[in-house]
Design a protein around this motif. Structure first.
Motif, PDB file in Angstrom:
ATOM      1  N   ASN A 130       4.453 -13.152  -6.015  1.00  0.00           N
ATOM      2  CA  ASN A 130       3.871 -11.952  -6.598  1.00  0.00           C
ATOM      3  C   ASN A 130       4.812 -11.326  -7.609  1.00  0.00           C
ATOM      4  O   ASN A 130       5.942 -11.764  -7.794  1.00  0.00           O
ATOM      5  CB  ASN A 130       3.535 -10.956  -5.492  1.00  0.00           C
ATOM      6  N   ASP A 157      -0.052 -12.222 -12.875  1.00  0.00           N
ATOM      7  CA  ASP A 157       0.073 -10.780 -13.041  1.00  0.00           C
ATOM      8  C   ASP A 157      -0.326 -10.328 -14.441  1.00  0.00           C
ATOM      9  O   ASP A 157      -0.609  -9.155 -14.657  1.00  0.00           O
ATOM     10  CB  ASP A 157       1.512 -10.348 -12.744  1.00  0.00           C
ATOM     11  N   LEU A 194       0.731  -3.227 -12.823  1.00  0.00           N
ATOM     12  CA  LEU A 194       0.791  -4.602 -12.355  1.00  0.00           C
ATOM     13  C   LEU A 194      -0.615  -5.150 -12.133  1.00  0.00           C
ATOM     14  O   LEU A 194      -1.501  -4.449 -11.663  1.00  0.00           O
ATOM     15  CB  LEU A 194       1.600  -4.694 -11.056  1.00  0.00           C
TER      16      LEU A 194
END
Length: 466
Positions: A130, A157, A194
């Motif tokens: 992530n 992302d 994000l």
């Protein structure tokens, strides 16, 4: 006047599963805290490893029961979010429970390789990558994939991130996509910095993923900064996310999994604050209901619990060095440490922890302010979550022992935010860190992970000594 023990017993349902008092001294998970203080001194940072495993098993059981109660068709998997605490003893304890790993930066990949070398992580373990991807991060993710970590999954992302993998990934690869959630109304901005915009998700799949045989979109990721909370904001954002999953699932049959980020909250008061089984069951019901309405299969679920995994395993203990009456009513107890340097959440985020005296429970209590050792005016703690005040036993110069105070459930983020082993505000040293565990027969064991930081180490860091 009532004693400190009377005050706590009247305010809370006390004792609890975690806390009780024996001979006017506090016990935490039946640990003799005063014995540890006498052995190791203060300030002292404790990490109680069995709590990590018990938290993981509790969450797994809640999801098992929730799936059973709701008739949910998907499977559940638990991942540990390393950013909550990167320490090896935390990661290894979590991995004992068959969890997967979620990473946040390129350096996390070093932890993955170290755990693989020790046999703690296999190439089948899910590595959910992530965060915003720097060039180093994308490079290390690609290396893991090309080295045969078949479940290393980059979570896209930004729309152009996938271009790097197109150019460098040689093996077949599953990818995920993080959606940019709306933040709470109290935030200064509307949408998270994000993740992929909701409107960009479908075009990104169709234009850059769908037609490349190396890549399959298998996971959609959802992150709410507040964590799982029983609020209208949370349920609204979860519903919006599930509807987007359904939209993508109708055109992308490989999309079988959602990742619910943000995690479960931890207890910040002695009084139980959260009905965890209820919240988890409601998450499952919401996903199931929307999927049935949209006519798509219910997804498998990953969660990436960080704070919940490790937060309640930690404690930080101080002694009261002195007291100062600064006006007619403000009495200060001065601790042998600093909130800014040791518990930065209390200063930067106004985080409250469970705070209790270790000794003196038979004494009368006083309303006090707790002051840290730095010269900063913000280095204080003067409000508990439940009463917006702080009370501790009174102390007298003739007392045989100092008064000790503990902050509990401090296991997540403190070292990450304040820095570990470096230079801190006013050169306040990092406290001694002790790891607590239980042998097979239940006997408590303690070992020193790190001694209190020395002046010599700081002088070397600052360049005064070679």
């Amino acid at each position: 006047m009532d004693t400190y023990h009377d005050l706590i017993s009247q305010t809370f349902d006390f004792p609890t599963d975690e806390f009780r008092v024996e001979q006017n001294e506090l016990r935490f998970h039946d640990i003799d805290l005063m014995a540890l203080v006498e052995k190791h001194g203060t300030p002292l940072r404790l990490a109680y490893l069995p709590k990590i495993s018990s938290q993981i098993q509790r969450a797994k059981e809640w999801f098992r029961l929730g799936i059973e109660q709701t008739g949910y068709q998907g499977k559940y998997s638990y991942a540990y979010c390393t950013k909550a605490s990167h320490f090896s003893f935390v990661v290894e304890e979590a991995l004992k429970n068959g969890v997967h790993i979620e990473t946040s930066s390129w350096f996390d990949t070093n932890i993955i390789r170290a755990m693989h070398a020790k046999g703690k992580v296999t190439k089948d373990t899910y590595i959910i990558c992530n965060g915003f991807k720097t060039e180093e991060y994308k490079y290390e993710i690609t290396r893991l994939i090309n080295d045969g970590f078949v479940n290393c999954m980059p979570i896209l992302d930004s729309p152009n991130e996938v271009d790097y993998y197109h150019d460098n990934v040689r093996e077949k690869c599953n990818v995920g996509m993080r959606l940019a959630s709306d933040e709470e109304p109290r935030f200064q901005f509307y949408t998270s910095r994000l993740g992929i915009r909701y409107t960009d998700a479908l075009p990104l799949y169709q234009q850059k993923i769908k037609d490349d045989p190396r890549f399959e979109l298998t996971m959609l990721h959802y992150f709410i900064n507040t964590g799982i909370k029983d609020t209208s904001y949370y349920w609204s954002e979860l519903s919006r996310f599930v509807h987007k999953y359904c939209e993508l699932r109708k055109v992308c049959p490989t999309l079988t999994t959602i990742d619910i980020g943000g995690g479960l909250p931890i207890q910040t008061s002695i009084q139980k604050e959260y009905d965890y089984p209820y919240m988890i069951a409601e998450v499952l019901r919401t996903i199931k209901r929307i999927c049935e309405e949209e006519g798509v299969p219910e997804p498998d679920i990953f969660t990436e619990f960080g704070i919940f995994t490790v937060g309640e395993s930690g404690a930080t203990i101080y002694s009261i060095l002195d007291e100062k009456l600064q006006n007619d009513k403000e009495l200060w107890y001065m601790i042998d440490g600093s909130f800014i340097t040791n518990l930065p959440d209390t200063w930067a985020l106004n985080q409250r922890f469970i705070m209790l005296a270790l000794n003196g429970w038979n004494k009368q209590y006083k309303k006090i302010q707790l002051g840290g050792l730095t010269c900063d005016s913000q280095d204080y703690y003067n409000a508990e979550k439940h009463i917006y005040q702080v009370f501790l036993p009174e102390r007298k110069p003739a007392d045989a022992k100092p008064l000790y105070v503990g902050f509990f459930h401090t296991g997540a983020y403190q070292e990450s935010l304040s820095g570990y082993g470096g230079v801190k505000h006013c050169l306040i040293p990092a406290p001694k860190m002790v790891i607590l565990d239980r042998a097979e027969d239940g006997t408590l064991t303690d070992r020193v992970f790190a001694e209190e930081q020395t002046g010599e180490s700081m002088m070397r860091i600052l360049g005064y000594q070679s």
